[in-house]
Design a protein around this motif. Structure first.
Motif, short mmCIF file in Angstrom:
data_model
loop_
_atom_site.label_atom_id
_atom_site.label_comp_id
_atom_site.label_asym_id
_atom_site.label_seq_id
_atom_site.Cartn_x
_atom_site.Cartn_y
_atom_site.Cartn_z
N GLU A 96 -119.17 -65.95 14.09
CA GLU A 96 -118.19 -65.84 15.17
C GLU A 96 -118.06 -64.38 15.60
OE1 GLU A 96 -116.87 -68.70 16.24
OE2 GLU A 96 -117.79 -69.83 14.60
N TRP A 97 -117.65 -64.17 16.84
CA TRP A 97 -117.34 -62.84 17.32
C TRP A 97 -116.01 -62.89 18.05
CZ3 TRP A 97 -116.51 -61.61 22.45
CH2 TRP A 97 -116.90 -62.56 23.40
N GLN A 98 -115.32 -61.74 18.07
CA GLN A 98 -114.07 -61.65 18.82
C GLN A 98 -113.77 -60.20 19.15
OE1 GLN A 98 -110.61 -62.85 16.61
NE2 GLN A 98 -111.24 -61.78 14.76
N LEU A 99 -113.00 -60.02 20.20
CA LEU A 99 -112.50 -58.69 20.53
C LEU A 99 -111.16 -58.50 19.85
CD1 LEU A 99 -113.20 -58.21 24.35
CD2 LEU A 99 -114.28 -57.03 22.44
N GLN A 100 -110.93 -57.27 19.39
CA GLN A 100 -109.64 -56.92 18.78
C GLN A 100 -109.21 -55.61 19.40
OE1 GLN A 100 -109.81 -56.10 14.59
NE2 GLN A 100 -107.64 -56.50 14.31
N GLY A 101 -108.00 -55.56 19.89
CA GLY A 101 -107.54 -54.34 20.55
C GLY A 101 -108.28 -54.13 21.86
N ARG A 102 -108.42 -52.88 22.25
CA ARG A 102 -109.01 -52.57 23.54
C ARG A 102 -110.53 -52.54 23.54
NH1 ARG A 102 -105.34 -50.93 27.06
NH2 ARG A 102 -106.82 -49.76 28.33
N ASP A 103 -111.13 -52.07 22.42
CA ASP A 103 -112.59 -51.87 22.45
C ASP A 103 -113.26 -52.12 21.10
OD1 ASP A 103 -111.67 -49.69 21.04
OD2 ASP A 103 -112.89 -48.23 22.11
N THR A 104 -112.67 -52.98 20.28
CA THR A 104 -113.25 -53.28 18.97
C THR A 104 -113.81 -54.70 18.97
OG1 THR A 104 -111.71 -51.79 17.87
CG2 THR A 104 -112.78 -53.44 16.50
N VAL A 105 -115.06 -54.82 18.52
CA VAL A 105 -115.71 -56.12 18.40
C VAL A 105 -115.81 -56.44 16.91
CG1 VAL A 105 -117.79 -57.46 18.86
CG2 VAL A 105 -117.06 -55.71 20.48
N ILE A 106 -115.34 -57.61 16.52
CA ILE A 106 -115.44 -58.07 15.14
C ILE A 106 -116.57 -59.11 15.09
CG2 ILE A 106 -114.27 -59.14 13.18
CD1 ILE A 106 -112.95 -56.55 14.08
N LEU A 107 -117.59 -58.83 14.26
CA LEU A 107 -118.68 -59.77 14.05
C LEU A 107 -118.50 -60.38 12.66
CD1 LEU A 107 -121.71 -57.76 15.47
CD2 LEU A 107 -120.23 -59.41 16.63
N ASN A 108 -118.30 -61.68 12.62
CA ASN A 108 -118.02 -62.38 11.37
C ASN A 108 -119.14 -63.38 11.10
OD1 ASN A 108 -116.79 -63.38 9.11
ND2 ASN A 108 -115.15 -64.44 10.20
#
Length: 144
Positions: A96-108
């Protein structure tokens, strides 16, 4: 005659299959700077690693150039599904991927721990610069 009809049917089926795979809508991002607000739609699409830009970005930041960077074919789908491919053609669910905050990408990934990257776009959304917590770059370019 039957063989020609069979080949024509096979060709039509292949054409339909290929056209169905090519319907992803991609919203190109404007060039951004660290801290700029990113939209999730900017990440949707297929991405390939760009060894040359990754090496230049890491060298400019004082790191050694990435010499053994494996080929990456990632597909970020709407809704946060992250696919990977060893060939660039057939993709399989990877996590899964998601944006967190303004410019952070979380790759899970399905296996392993999540990784966060600061993200920014250059080249009118063609190149995606991902910076890990240690400050090293992975530069992805659109490959759809």
């Amino acid at each position: 005659m039957k063989r020609n009809i069979y080949l024509a049917s096979l060709y039509a089926a292949c054409l339909i299959f290929v056209s169905a795979c090519a319907t992803d809508e991609v919203q190109l991002a404007p060039d951004t700077q660290p801290g700029d607000q990113l939209a999730a739609a900017y990440l949707v699409g297929k991405w390939c690693n760009n060894r040359e830009l990754t090496s230049k970005a890491n060298s400019a930041a004082g790191f050694s150039a990435v010499l053994n960077l494996g080929k990456v074919f990632w597909h970020f789908e709407k809704g946060g599904k992250w696919e990977d491919s060893g060939t660039g053609w057939m993709h399989a669910h990877f996590g899964e991927w998601q944006l967190q905050g303004r410019d952070t990408v979380i790759l899970n990934p399905l296996r392993g721990n999540p990784t966060s990257y600061r993200a920014r776009f250059t080249n009118s959304g063609i190149d995606l610069y991902l910076t890990d917590p240690a400050g090293q770059f992975l530069v992805l370019s659109r490959c759809d």
